[in-house]
Design an enzyme around this catalytic site. Sequence first.
Site, PDB file in Angstrom:
ATOM      1  N   MET A   1      12.208  -6.803   3.318  1.00 52.19           N
ATOM      2  CA  MET A   1      11.794  -5.548   3.955  1.00 52.19           C
ATOM      3  C   MET A   1      12.853  -4.453   3.812  1.00 52.19           C
ATOM      4  O   MET A   1      12.526  -3.302   3.541  1.00 52.19           O
ATOM      5  CB  MET A   1      11.480  -5.814   5.434  1.00 52.19           C
ATOM      6  CG  MET A   1      10.778  -4.661   6.109  1.00 52.19           C
ATOM      7  SD  MET A   1      10.417  -4.979   7.841  1.00 52.19           S
ATOM      8  CE  MET A   1       9.068  -6.142   7.739  1.00 52.19           C
TER       9      MET A   1
ATOM     10  N   ARG B   1     -15.875  14.453  -6.331  1.00 54.81           N
ATOM     11  CA  ARG B   1     -15.106  14.439  -5.085  1.00 54.81           C
ATOM     12  C   ARG B   1     -15.653  15.594  -4.258  1.00 54.81           C
ATOM     13  O   ARG B   1     -16.842  15.625  -3.990  1.00 54.81           O
ATOM     14  CB  ARG B   1     -13.600  14.497  -5.389  1.00 54.81           C
ATOM     15  CG  ARG B   1     -12.747  13.920  -4.292  1.00 54.81           C
ATOM     16  CD  ARG B   1     -11.299  13.660  -4.717  1.00 54.81           C
ATOM     17  NE  ARG B   1     -10.545  14.869  -5.034  1.00 54.81           N
ATOM     18  CZ  ARG B   1      -9.244  14.867  -5.343  1.00 54.81           C
ATOM     19  NH1 ARG B   1      -8.555  13.741  -5.365  1.00 54.81           N
ATOM     20  NH2 ARG B   1      -8.624  15.993  -5.631  1.00 54.81           N
TER      21      ARG B   1
ATOM     22  N   TYR C   1      13.533 -15.089   0.261  1.00 57.83           N
ATOM     23  CA  TYR C   1      12.378 -15.798   0.797  1.00 57.83           C
ATOM     24  C   TYR C   1      11.643 -16.565  -0.288  1.00 57.83           C
ATOM     25  O   TYR C   1      11.388 -16.042  -1.380  1.00 57.83           O
ATOM     26  CB  TYR C   1      11.396 -14.802   1.431  1.00 57.83           C
ATOM     27  CG  TYR C   1      11.948 -14.127   2.663  1.00 57.83           C
ATOM     28  CD1 TYR C   1      12.344 -14.858   3.771  1.00 57.83           C
ATOM     29  CD2 TYR C   1      12.061 -12.737   2.704  1.00 57.83           C
ATOM     30  CE1 TYR C   1      12.844 -14.227   4.909  1.00 57.83           C
ATOM     31  CE2 TYR C   1      12.545 -12.096   3.826  1.00 57.83           C
ATOM     32  CZ  TYR C   1      12.943 -12.846   4.929  1.00 57.83           C
ATOM     33  OH  TYR C   1      13.442 -12.222   6.040  1.00 57.83           O
TER      34      TYR C   1
ATOM     35  N   LYS D   1       1.626  18.881  -1.478  1.00 56.04           N
ATOM     36  CA  LYS D   1       1.000  17.943  -0.528  1.00 56.04           C
ATOM     37  C   LYS D   1       1.822  16.649  -0.464  1.00 56.04           C
ATOM     38  O   LYS D   1       2.673  16.408  -1.331  1.00 56.04           O
ATOM     39  CB  LYS D   1      -0.433  17.654  -0.971  1.00 56.04           C
ATOM     40  CG  LYS D   1      -0.534  16.988  -2.342  1.00 56.04           C
ATOM     41  CD  LYS D   1      -1.968  16.995  -2.867  1.00 56.04           C
ATOM     42  CE  LYS D   1      -2.035  16.351  -4.235  1.00 56.04           C
ATOM     43  NZ  LYS D   1      -3.368  16.547  -4.858  1.00 56.04           N
TER      44      LYS D   1
END
Length: 382
Positions: free
Chosen positions: A323, A146, A275, A45
């Site tokens: 980023m 769950r 930054y 998955k």
Amino acid sequence: MLSHDIGDWLSQRAWVEIDLAALSHNVQQVASLLSSPTQLMAVVKADAYGHGAITVAQTVLESGATWLGVATVPEGIELREAGIKAPILILGATHTKEQIHAIAHWKLQPTLISPKQAHIFSDTLKAIKCRCPLPVHVKFDTGMSRLGPSWQEAAEFVQLVRQFPNLHIASIYSHLATAENRDQTVMQQQQQRFESAIAQIKAMGIQPPLLHLANSAATLTENALHYDMVRVGLAIYGLYPAAHLHSRISLKPVLQLKARVTQVKSIAPGTGVSYGHRFIAGRELRLAVVGIGYADGVPRHLSQKMQVLIRGNRVSQIGAITMDQMMLDVSAIPDIQEGEVVTLIGQQGSEQISAVDWANQLNTISWEILCGFKHRLPRVAF
Ligand SMILES: *Cc1c(COP(=O)(O)O)cnc(C)c1O
């Protein structure tokens, strides 16, 4: 996206490298714990925990896994479209007509978790005149809270599902909540609940189909938890679910995260970096810019905490991770060249940085780290 094109890969600023030999090794190691006829389901998955689902699925099936586990219908379709024929269990919940049509069409196998959902499946299959019965997997809750009815309701639920001629129960399963803990109290309670539900099912004269309960941690813990199949994710990717589970088999990490130095410069004492100027150079230092950032899945929380490997040395990251880029203090190796490879996760010489190290620094788990690498990073499999 999986690129086998080395030329293309050489031009990348950052990428994920997948070691298929390590993957195959891990599958064989896990399989060595199982006694016949227990089967191995490789859980692929979330794009095989970020490793690239198609290549991983092909390799694990060649290495001894016989089932694949995915979370969603599109994940199953992706594997079928790639020509993969092995049985695929969808571990997550599916309810809608569109999902059921796709499941029948692509020969995927759903998890059944409620009477209402079982009715929807049966009605929908009837409406599309499915060449049935459809193999389904009954899941019940033994303590994870769950999916599925509780263990006390499991036998009744199995009986209900059996009444639908177009559904065939291929397996019955549950999921463990605390298998990676040293303290096995909760796991043992869950196993007892699993056993008691199965005993009730047998008492109704039903011969149980495949039974399965174990994830990676339970598979590594005890053979009594293996039943007819184990569902293994993390361990096939070469990581241990917990430090105390290291002893039984030897796993090799499959994934490495790499990027390239894009610029090297010297900065004067007092110069701020990135930054917010969270880092101010205390002396003249040699700085390398690397072409990878938080949009690639390197958590910004690791700013000024993480190290990377260059030429077999550990080097500190400085300033805020941005980023798409980050900066390193490479003063100890001032002749670093642009284009050189930086290993963020992986091994260089005797040095190794693992997803587990990141997870510990971030107070999370290695599963989340592996799933966090974004699709703009090409996956390069060897
Ligand atoms: C994800 C998942 C697994 C695999 O868990 P690992 O700890 O990665 O081995 C097994 N079973 C179910 C139901 C899952 O959702």
